[in-house]
Structure formats: C-alpha cells, structure tokens
Design a protein around this motif. Structure first.
Motif, PDB file in Angstrom:
ATOM      1  N   GLU A 199      13.705   0.070 -10.041  1.00 48.89           N
ATOM      2  CA  GLU A 199      13.047  -0.397 -11.254  1.00 48.89           C
ATOM      3  C   GLU A 199      11.537  -0.341 -11.018  1.00 48.89           C
ATOM      4  O   GLU A 199      11.037  -0.892 -10.036  1.00 48.89           O
ATOM      5  N   PHE A 200      10.819   0.339 -11.908  1.00 45.80           N
ATOM      6  CA  PHE A 200       9.371   0.498 -11.786  1.00 45.80           C
ATOM      7  C   PHE A 200       8.678  -0.401 -12.803  1.00 45.80           C
ATOM      8  O   PHE A 200       9.048  -0.418 -13.977  1.00 45.80           O
ATOM      9  N   PHE A 210      -1.570   3.982  -6.884  1.00 40.17           N
ATOM     10  CA  PHE A 210      -1.860   5.393  -6.626  1.00 40.17           C
ATOM     11  C   PHE A 210      -3.279   5.768  -7.056  1.00 40.17           C
ATOM     12  O   PHE A 210      -3.720   6.887  -6.817  1.00 40.17           O
ATOM     13  N   GLY A 211      -3.993   4.836  -7.683  1.00 40.86           N
ATOM     14  CA  GLY A 211      -5.413   5.041  -7.959  1.00 40.86           C
ATOM     15  C   GLY A 211      -6.291   4.670  -6.785  1.00 40.86           C
ATOM     16  O   GLY A 211      -7.510   4.825  -6.836  1.00 40.86           O
ATOM     17  N   GLU A 250       0.840  -1.205   0.000  1.00 44.43           N
ATOM     18  CA  GLU A 250       0.000   0.000   0.000  1.00 44.43           C
ATOM     19  C   GLU A 250       0.877   1.257   0.000  1.00 44.43           C
ATOM     20  O   GLU A 250       0.711   2.171   0.819  1.00 44.43           O
ATOM     21  N   MET A 251       1.811   1.310  -0.935  1.00 44.40           N
ATOM     22  CA  MET A 251       2.824   2.373  -0.978  1.00 44.40           C
ATOM     23  C   MET A 251       2.222   3.772  -1.045  1.00 44.40           C
ATOM     24  O   MET A 251       2.818   4.742  -0.578  1.00 44.40           O
ATOM     25  N   LEU A 284       3.068   8.957  -7.867  1.00 48.30           N
ATOM     26  CA  LEU A 284       4.028   7.937  -8.281  1.00 48.30           C
ATOM     27  C   LEU A 284       5.309   8.592  -8.786  1.00 48.30           C
ATOM     28  O   LEU A 284       6.413   8.080  -8.559  1.00 48.30           O
ATOM     29  N   GLU A 285       5.171   9.738  -9.458  1.00 50.40           N
ATOM     30  CA  GLU A 285       6.363  10.445  -9.940  1.00 50.40           C
ATOM     31  C   GLU A 285       7.226  10.922  -8.774  1.00 50.40           C
ATOM     32  O   GLU A 285       8.455  10.947  -8.865  1.00 50.40           O
ATOM     33  N   ASP A 286       6.589  11.318  -7.675  1.00 48.10           N
ATOM     34  CA  ASP A 286       7.354  11.702  -6.487  1.00 48.10           C
ATOM     35  C   ASP A 286       8.121  10.504  -5.927  1.00 48.10           C
ATOM     36  O   ASP A 286       9.255  10.644  -5.453  1.00 48.10           O
ATOM     37  N   LEU A 287       7.500   9.340  -5.982  1.00 45.54           N
ATOM     38  CA  LEU A 287       8.170   8.132  -5.505  1.00 45.54           C
ATOM     39  C   LEU A 287       9.389   7.820  -6.368  1.00 45.54           C
ATOM     40  O   LEU A 287      10.409   7.320  -5.874  1.00 45.54           O
TER      41      LEU A 287
END
Length: 691
Positions: free
Chosen positions: A517-518, A494-495, A468-469, A506-509
């Motif tokens: 690696e995403f 993130f939704g 649950e990031m 997600l971009e902040d992460l």
C-alpha cells in the motif's frame, strides 16, 4: 486568540488537581512496590549465597524460580513506576466527549501518553486506544471509532486540547480545526531538540490514518521534506506494539537507518512512547552479518565525491532494475548452467543422471547447495528401500560429496565472477584488493550467494522499518526481502535522492512491492513558509504544501573570497550563541569539504563535526555534509558553498533542496565567485534576500 484562551476552564483546573493527587498516590504505591520487591530479591540472593552448601537441590531450584519470578515482577513494577512518573509530568493532552447512538449522555475521555487506572476506574486512555481516534479524526458532530467488539457510532459533543508541563496546565482550549492549527503552529515554532520527540498531541488526520493502518503487510510512505514521515513510521510501530502486544514486542522490530547519527537522533521516540528501544542497524552491518568469514568489502564512498568514470559506470549499472532482472534470469538458468549430473553407482545400486536431474529440479525453490542435500537424501532413501538384502549402501554424506563434484562451479564467489562473463560484461566486476568487494558488489554478491548457498534469515524480526528508501538499490531490496520475510514500513522521498549513480524511481519500487500500500504525505511542517517557498524555487516539488508558519526570509550573501566567507560564518556563529536558538548546522556539499571547514572553524569556535563515522547528534554548532544532514533538522542553517561550481547540474538541484530543507527557522546561503544559478531568478527579485 491563543493568549486570551490560555486561562484553563474552572472544571479542567479542578480535574487536573484531582488527577495530580491520584497520580501522586499511585506513584507512591508504585515506589513502595519497587522497593519491596528489591528488598525481597536481595534477601533471596543473600540467603542462597550464605546457605549454598546446605540447601538441597530441590530447594535451590525453587529459590531460583522465585528469584526469576521476582526479577520479572520487579521489572514490570519499575515499568509501571516509570510510566506514572511520565504521566505526572503531563497526564493528558486532550479530552473528547462522546455520546453513543443508543445512549442519552456523553462520556468524557481524557487522552494521554499512557493508560491510567485508579481504583478500577479508567481515567486516562492511551493515545493508541480505539476511542482516542475520535480526537485525531473528527470535529464535533457525527463520529465513530472501531473497538474490538465492532464499530461504535454516535456524536462527538466536545473536544478540548491541553498543554500540561510538570503537572501545571499552560493552556486548555475548546478545540476546532482552527485551534488545532494554532496549537500545531506553537509546537512547530519551538527550537529543535537533540533527539526526535513524539508528536502524539499534534498528529494530523492524514498522519493518523497511516499510524493506525493495521492491514497493510507492506506500507510505503512517500513524504516531502519535513512531512514527519520518520516520526509517523515510528509512531506506527508504537501503535502496532500496543495493538498486537501478544504477537509483537520491541525485540521483534528492526529499523534500517542511513547512519548511526540518524539512528541516535530517532532513538528516543519509541521509549518516550512507553515501549522498549528497538534494534537499529545499517546496510553495512547487515552485510557484515551475512559475509563474516566469507569475503570482505570496502565501505560505501561518499556519493558526492568524484570517482573515476569506470567506477561510476559500474555503480550505476548495478543500481538499476535491469541489473536485478538479469540476475534473476541467471539464477533461473542455474540448474542447467551449474549442475551436470552423471549416473551415481554404488555396487549394484544405481541412480541414473536423468532421475537425479529430475529430483534436483523438483526442489527449485531452494538454494543449490540445499537442493543437492535434498537430492542426496532422495538417493539414500531410494537405495535403502531397494536394499532388501541388507547390503552396504553409501552414507548420505558420501552421496552428497559425489553430487557436489557434479557442479561446474564450486563456490558462490566463482559463481559471481561467472555471472559477469555470462552477461558478456566481465569489466563490470573489479576488486579493489584481494578478497575485497567494491560496495556496489556487496548486495549483488549476497543475492547470488542466497541462490547458491542460502542466506541467513531473521527469525526474530517480525516487522522491518526501512528509512530513506530512495537511497537503496533494487538489488538491496531483493536481498532484504529474503533476509526479512515479514511486514515492512518503507519510507523516504524520491525528491531527496543523495546518490547521483542510482537510477530508479518510486514506480520501480511499486514493481518491487506490487502488493504494498502506497501513501503520500505532501504537507511540510518542519520549516517556515518562507524557507519552504525558497526551497520550492530551487526544486519545484508540485505536491509540497508548506504549513503557513512565518519567519525570516532566507538570506543569500555574496563574499569577496573564502576568507570573507569564513569571517561571515564566524559572525553568524557568534550571533547564534547570543540568540535563543539551540542548533545551527553549517552544511557543505561533501564530507571532505565539511571536514576542511571544521578544521578552520574549530580553531576559534565551539563546533562539532558529523562524519560517516559519527554516532550521535548534539545541539550547538554542527559542521556536516548534505549526506549526513539528511533526516536531521536545525533551528538555523548556513549553506556555506552555494556557488556555481558546487551546484550547477539537475542532480545538484536535489542536493541544494535537501540542504535548505534542514532549516526550521533561519536559512543563510553563502558563496564566493559565481552564485549558483539553481536559485530561481524570480525569487532573487524579492526584497531583503541578497546581501
């Protein structure tokens, strides 16, 4: 097709019969080994107890060593026996025939949950073995797998899938992409379980790539609702434990889960795959470990329940990337803000303030208190080297005490309060009671404390799983990275953000983990096509691809008032109890409204309540909030408050989406008064939806 193909091939029926006999014999031998070792252990214990006064120390030591060895051997024998018992229930689920490029005949490989050797013959390959990747990654034709000795290329000439239960084959199918989809459909159509199960027989190609990824130090999985991201992360851990068993054990893995109920729900997966249970805890428990005896803190509030505006602004600010940047800048300036050295003089010995400042700054990678200690060591060593006349010089502790007196701020709590003054925002720090932090201050305080006093780092954890990031703040990640300087698997969606006060993406992460690696999982497996189509009408997740498993269309029911709504829920519960499904979730927006609904329903119905204090999940009828339902799944879901009052903002859209995607097979939305307008009007025009 499935029914006609369910008759096992004659060769497979004979093979299973032979395998069952060998497993039975191996299990009998394993049972005898366990019993023999148990007798030996008890006999040794009894001998030592009866002769303790007469045995010389050397013999006692030898007996104690023997006991420990017997104990270890016995534990291993029990593990072997337990694996054989599980294999006997379902020995394997797949077969691949592979012909290496330099060979003339193909070899059959049977793939199961565990390896099985019999008389030095390897009969079943663990699903994590290199050769087992052939089943997940290739159809018949050119194929390869990466063995410890290098890549093995060749052709996959046959691929079969099996369902074996209690040693009996339910089906054996010549596999293809279409058959795999059909088997997946069959598995997905089953009713839910009280605990998450392994998915080794239905792992998809894109999932397998994630599971077998050994190279990524930090792997971030962004997966839509129902994509199986948690299960995949756990299977990845099981794979890493198998492939790196000499460097990594279950005790070296920690899972951060959102609550104890979810932790209990996922607790079976790793043991089911033959590994020891792994340590699971939450962010509050981590804070308890770090702050015990230092300062208290209040529990995290239900983010969906109303709070005063000032509290919301404080929580929102402290969850931003900007806030972490400001803390980092403050920490960077600490040497000048915090430490004002003066000359240190002891008799004829002197360390001038600039020399002290230079030594203090030389240790910039360490916490302030440790830097002072290291500087004190430098002064002591300098005085010692200058002490050719063997005069008295100060002790290290005496020097350190003087250096501590040169600090303008003496402790981490005062430092934390001073940070907000430096920021020009003293109103952002409010304590709900004496020596108690607001939850939003807990991790920021720990972050500054790490820079001042240091932080307890885990020397045991070698891999951290964060689930649950999207529900954790950047400063929480900053502290995690200090506490757990190890590889990580981070997952979420993130939704499905649950906290309206958190403002990062997600971009902040990606900024927090620039070297990670995403990967993205877009295919949703949990819910029927109809339920996921409805969920997409609530929140249009463009990338989401629902599996085409069909079922009943979601139903929206208008109720005249609350009393009629309760009657409708009770009617649905009675229908559930007389039906074939095993879990029904009655989901409300907040924990408070869930508790109120439970009080009403429990008078006449057999229901359970899940709250933040709960620790387990069970089948039957469950009343809970959206917050506590996250990560769980139910055969049926009743969303009991789908009215305009509860779901009207863009943030509520995300909550409604989360609630709807908990349903596997059936979804019902109830409302009284004005219906929520977050459901697409185009969906409402379809037949058999409004009741």
């Amino acid at each position: 097709m499935m029914d006609n193909s369910s008759i096992p091939f004659p060769d497979e029926a004979a093979h299973l019969e032979d395998m069952n006999k060998k497993l039975e014999y191996a299990l009998e031998r394993a049972e005898k080994d366990v019993e023999k070792l148990d007798r030996e252990y008890k006999a040794s214990k009894r001998y030592m107890a009866e002769n303790r006064g007469e045995i010389d120390p050397h013999e006692m030591f030898q007996n104690e060593l023997l006991l420990k060895q017997t104990d270890r051997t016995g534990a291993f024998s029990v593990e072997v026996r337990n694996r054989l018992m599980k294999l006997k229930e379902s020995p394997y689920f797949a077969r691949v025939d592979f012909c290496g490029e330099d060979e003339t005949e193909e070899d059959p490989f049977y793939i199961g949950k565990f390896t099985f050797k019999y008389e030095n013959d390897l009969l079943i390959y663990d699903w994590r073995a290199p050769v087992s990747g052939l089943f997940y990654d290739f159809e018949t034709g050119p194929a390869f797998y990466d063995s410890p000795s290098g890549r093995i290329e060749g052709r996959l000439t046959r691929k079969r899938q099996f369902k074996i239960k209690d040693g009996v084959m339910e089906y054996a199918l010549e596999s293809s992409a279409n058959v795999q989809d059909e088997i997946l459909q069959r598995e997905l159509s089953h009713t839910s379980d009280e605990k998450m199960k392994s998915i080794i027989s239905t792992i998809q190609k894109e999932q397998n790539r994630i599971i077998r990824n050994e190279k990524a130090e930090t792997l971030v999985i962004q997966g839509v609702a129902g994509s199986g991201k948690t299960s995949i992360a756990l299977h990845r851990i099981a794979f890493l434990l198998y492939r790196h068993k000499r460097q990594l054990s279950a005790r070296n893995v920690t899972i951060l889960s959102p609550n104890k109920v979810f932790g209990d729900y996922i607790s079976n997966v790793i043991p089911e795959l033959g590994e020891e249970p792994i340590y699971e805890l939450g962010f509050a428990e981590l804070a308890d470990i770090q702050l015990e005896g230092i300062i208290g803190f209040e529990k995290e509030h239900d983010p969906l329940e109303a709070r005063e505006e000032a509290w919301i602004q404080r929580a929102r600010y402290k969850s931003s990337m900007k806030f972490v940047s400001e803390m980092d800048e403050y920490i960077r300036q600490l040497p000048d803000l915090l430490f004002v050295p003066t000359d240190y003089i002891f008799g004829r010995f002197k360390a001038d303030r600039e020399w002290i400042r230079t030594r203090f700054r030389a240790y910039s990678g360490y916490p302030v208190k440790q830097r002072l200690s290291m500087t004190a060591d430098d002064i002591y060593e300098r005085f010692r080297s200058e002490n050719i006349m063997e005069e008295d010089i100060p002790r290290r502790g005496t020097i350190l005490k003087s250096l501590n007196s040169m600090l303008t701020i003496k402790n981490s709590f005062a430092l934390y309060r001073a940070f907000y003054k430096w920021l020009g925002r003293p109103e952002l720090f409010v304590m709900p009671s004496k020596k108690t932090l607001e939850w939003a201050d807990v991790y920021p305080f720990m972050y500054l404390r790490a820079a001042f006093d240091g932080i307890k780092k885990s020397g045991v954890t070698k891999h951290l799983v964060v689930d649950e990031m999207q529900d954790y703040t950047p400063v929480q990640y900053a502290v995690l990275n200090q506490m757990f300087p190890c590889p990580k698997t981070i997952l979420g969606d993130f939704g499905q953000s649950i906290n309206p006060h958190y403002r990062y993406s997600l971009e902040d992460l990606r900024t927090i983990y620039p070297e990670a690696e995403f990967v993205t999982l877009s295919r949703s497996y949990r819910s029927t096509y109809e339920i996921m189509t409805f969920a997409k009408s609530v929140q249009n997740v463009v990338s989401l691809e629902p599996v085409e498993r069909h079922g009943r269309a979601p139903v929206i029911i208008s109720c005249a008032d609350e009393q009629e709504k309760i009657r409708e829920i009770k009617r649905k519960i009675r229908n559930f109890e007389n039906g074939g499904n095993v879990s029904l979730g009655v989901i409300l927006k907040t924990n408070r409204s869930a508790a109120q609904m439970y009080e009403i329903l429990s008078a006449d119905c057999n229901v359970s309540l899940i709250t933040p204090e709960s620790s387990s999940f069970q089948n039957g009828v469950t009343v809970t909030s959206i917050q506590m339902a996250k990560g769980l799944e139910f055969d049926e879901v009743i969303l009991a408050d789908a009215d305009h009052e509860n779901y009207r903002t863009e943030y509520d859209r995300s909550l409604l989406y989360i609630a709807c995607t908990r349903a596997m097979h059936e979804l019902t939305l109830l409302y009284s008064g004005k219906r929520t307008e977050l459901v697409s009007s185009s969906f409402l025009q379809r037949p058999l939806v409004l009741v």
